[in-house]
Design an enzyme around this catalytic site. Structure first.
Site, PDB file in Angstrom:
ATOM      1  CG  ASP A 344      82.340  20.686  57.250  1.00 38.99           C
ATOM      2  OD1 ASP A 344      81.901  20.416  56.129  1.00 38.99           O
ATOM      3  OD2 ASP A 344      83.553  20.689  57.541  1.00 38.99           O
ATOM      4  CD  GLU A 380      79.912  17.152  54.981  1.00 36.09           C
ATOM      5  OE1 GLU A 380      79.991  17.315  53.749  1.00 36.09           O
ATOM      6  OE2 GLU A 380      80.695  17.691  55.794  1.00 36.09           O
TER       7      GLU A 380
END
Length: 705
Positions: A344, A380
């Site tokens: 993330d 990401e």
């Protein structure tokens, strides 16, 4: 009887050796560390022991007579000096960053804050004891590793990812016993595995299961952090999903999925922690050594540097913080059997110290690590800091969520002008994005829906976000959704609108699975799961997120998805390991590895590529393998049918094998063959796949076109 010895500084954490437990905790700036032992149900510790030794920056001690199951925490002494980044407060019980198991949860109270929160006095220390409101670490037994005899190591080129949430996937499945629903063990229920196998899924990517916190502002609204992007500890599984089988249920689930040749990836959050900004709580890292764990503003060390939008940013420039991340990643691989990670806001991990670099120490450490170097690493590729958007900027060995693929595919099928070059770039593997770093098409994770945003069903049913249930007056969530409702916002019984939505779902998903790269599906999209237009359902632990296994508004869609993944498995041309180049396959033949075609049978030229209104094109994909089929993808995003003339340069004959106007997509064998120069009618808003078989497939007497 408990006795204390010096112990050793490594490994960090609490480790039982059969006679007692060695405790080791890193803190560079502490002056003393107290180990606190708790009995189950106790409000306060029954024994406090000062760790007797400090070796460099690790505090340690060995306790005889302590066994697995013991609950513990730390109180760390040092200076309370926020102006210099130090927030030591021994009144606060702290969770061991290396705890392998956690008991209890954070119960919000002002005593959890190191400063006097109620007085809004950041510099004034709060000396109230926080132990009663804190979860406790658990001493665990030495880990016994029972992995499949041959761990699944599927090449990325053969991978189909399914992004899922432990509870949302299993909570409503009628075949799963009620006591098991929403738990780790439910992931391995035969009904779940059978469903994944039928879909053609090869990897399940789980939203965060490293232990996390329900943010205070959510609890006060009667909500929870359902997605889990508020990490508390990086080694311990989130307790709320343990169920009756405990941690063993998670390990068993990963083993069962691996036995079915389905890998498990974890979505991990190493960019920030649940302690938020300088006004946040003191739960672990902040109280152990705030100045080491977090990036602080050099101009005002009271303040955290926030590249994440969550208040703080872990400082991987510090070697002990880097060690924490690497140790925990290896833990999930070696002790649980995890096959990959999705990071993330990964750009924050590559800030060295402030600007992103593909040569950052973290990426180099992963590349040379004997365990992690063989694991799938997916970024990401952005955070919210300056220069944080880094799609295409990651090093070899990394794949990235390709949001440009998502946006171009949504925009193209919606009918937006000027999308042709972008959608064809995505179909061919996004070489322009990932080629400069020396990577392959497998660097691109292709998707049109993920947990973050609309579900696939909502992409074709809503044009405005409907997030009021999140309690933020609809201010949260992204406003740029590239969606279309086709005449009615949300639910409708209009047959024509429902038919159009069904067609567009098929077109969007077909584009993912026919593109070069690695396709990713969102949990429940195959069952037309809707979140009612909520494009930020992170706080909804209810039917908004849970998959409905009994009601399916488009029953043929799961079969459509399964047929698409089967087509991808059967056709090597869809799983190329090198980029398409437009070069001839054979120097003596005109056929190239890719041809871009106009409906009139001609190859596209500069005028065609710069036509912002062009909505129809063909893509012929060749292959270096003489025994492999060649494919022709014909795309019509316009409203009206189009007659497409098959270019003579690509040869033939061609048979239609997939058609998005059909409920299940498949076209039965034995259909008419289209010769070079033949014409195929493509319906409006549809996609066809045609196949040309190698000459040997037609037997002797076949006349080459």
């Amino acid at each position: 009887m408990i006795g204390i010895d010096d112990g050793v500084p490594a490994p960090l954490g609490a480790h039982f050796d059969g006679r007692g437990v060695n405790f080791a905790l890193f803190s560079d700036h502490a002056t003393a560390v107290d180990l606190c032992l708790f009995d189950p149900g106790e409000r306060h510790e029954h024994l406090t022991i000062r760790l007797p030794c400090r070796t460099e920056d690790v505090w340690h001690g060995y306790l005889r007579g302590v066994f697995p199951g013991q609950l513990y925490g730390y109180r760390v002494h040092g200076h309370w000096d926020p102006a210099h980044g130090h927030r030591f407060n021994p009144a606060k019980l702290l969770l061991d960053p290396y705890a392998r198991e956690i008991r209890g949860r954070v119960r919000w109270h002002d005593s959890l804050y190191g400063h006097r929160r109620s007085l809004q006095r950041e510099d004034q220390i709060d000396r109230r004891d926080s132990a009663i409101h804190m979860p406790k670490a658990v001493v665990t037994a030495p880990e016994t590793i029972i992995l499949p005899q041959a761990p699944t190591r599927r090449p990325l080129a053969e991978t189909v990812i399914y992004e899922a949430h432990v509870k949302a996937l299993t909570q409503r499945h009628p075949a799963i016993p009620e006591s098991e629903r929403g738990t780790y063990a439910a992931l391995a229920h035969p009904a779940i595995i059978e469903h994944l196998l039928k879909l053609g899924v090869t990897a399940v990517e789980l939203l965060p299961i490293q232990s996390f916190v329900d943010d205070r502002f959510l609890i006060e609204k009667g909500l929870v952090n359902f997605w889990g992007y508020s990490p508390l500890n990086y080694f311990a599984p989130e307790p709320r999903y343990l169920g009756p089988t405990g941690i063993g249920g998670l390990k068993a689930a990963i083993r069962e999925l691996a036995a079915a040749e389905i890998e498990v990836y974890l979505d991990v959050v190493y960019n920030h922690t649940a302690e938020a900004d300088r006004l946040g709580p003191t739960l672990s890292f902040r109280g152990i050594d705030n100045a080491s764990y977090y990036k602080l503003d050099s101009r005002d060390r009271r303040r955290d540097i926030d590249c994440t939008g969550c208040g703080n940013t872990l400082d991987l420039d510090h070697p002990r913080v880097m060690q924490l991340v690497l140790d925990s990643l290896r833990h999930w691989v070696t002790d649980y059997g995890v096959a990959g990670f999705r990071f993330d806001l990964a750009s924050s991990l590559g800030r060295a110290p402030h600007d992103f670099s593909a040569k950052a120490a973290f990426f180099q450490a992963v590349a040379q690590d004997p365990v992690l170097a063989r694991i799938k690493m997916i970024a990401e590729p952005w955070d919210i800091g300056a220069g944080g958007y880094q799609l295409g900027g990651y090093p070899k060995g990394w794949s990235e969520w390709n949001d440009q693929f998502r946006d171009s595919v949504r925009g193209f099928w919606r009918g937006d002008p000027g999308m042709l070059a972008k959608v064809t770039q995505g179909l061919s593997g996004s070489r322009e994005i990932f080629g400069p770093s020396g990577r392959s098409p497998q660097a691109s994770i292709n998707y049109v829906a993920s947990h973050d945003g609309y579900t696939l069903a909502d992409v074709v049913a809503y044009e405005e976000k409907h997030n009021l249930a999140n309690g933020e007056d609809n201010r949260d969530g992204h406003g740029h959704n590239l969606s279309c409702n086709y005449g009615v916002e949300g639910e409708t019984d209009d047959a024509a609108i429902l038919a159009m939505r069904a067609r567009q779902k098929r077109n969007l998903l077909a584009t993912i699975l026919l593109a070069q790269g690695v396709p990713m599906l969102l949990m429940g999209d195959e069952r037309s799961r809707s979140q009612g237009g909520n494009n930020n359902a992170y706080a909804q632990d209810n039917e908004t997120n849970w998959v409905d296994w009994e009601t399916d508004p488009d029953p043929g869609f799961s079969t459509f998805v399964a047929n698409l993944t089967r087509l991808r498995r059967e056709q090597p041309a869809l799983r190329r390991r090198t980029f398409l180049t437009g070069n001839p396959i054979d120097p003596d033949e005109p056929l190239r590895d890719v041809h871009w075609l106009c409906p009139n049978g001609e190859e596209m030229d500069t005028t065609d590529w710069t036509d912002d209104g062009r909505q129809v094109f063909g893509m012929q994909i060749g292959n270096d393998l003489p025994e492999a089929d060649r494919l022709l993808v014909l795309v019509n995003a316009g409203e009206n049918p189009c007659d497409f003339t098959l270019a003579t340069v690509i040869g033939g004959p061609w048979a239609v094998i997939f058609d998005t106007t059909r409920a299940n997509g498949s076209v039965q064998a034995g259909q008419a063959l289209f010769p070079p120069g033949g014409r195929v009618r493509i319906e409006g808003r549809s996609l066809f796949v045609l196949r040309a078989r190698p000459a040997a497939a037609y037997g002797a007497g076949f006349a080459r076109w």
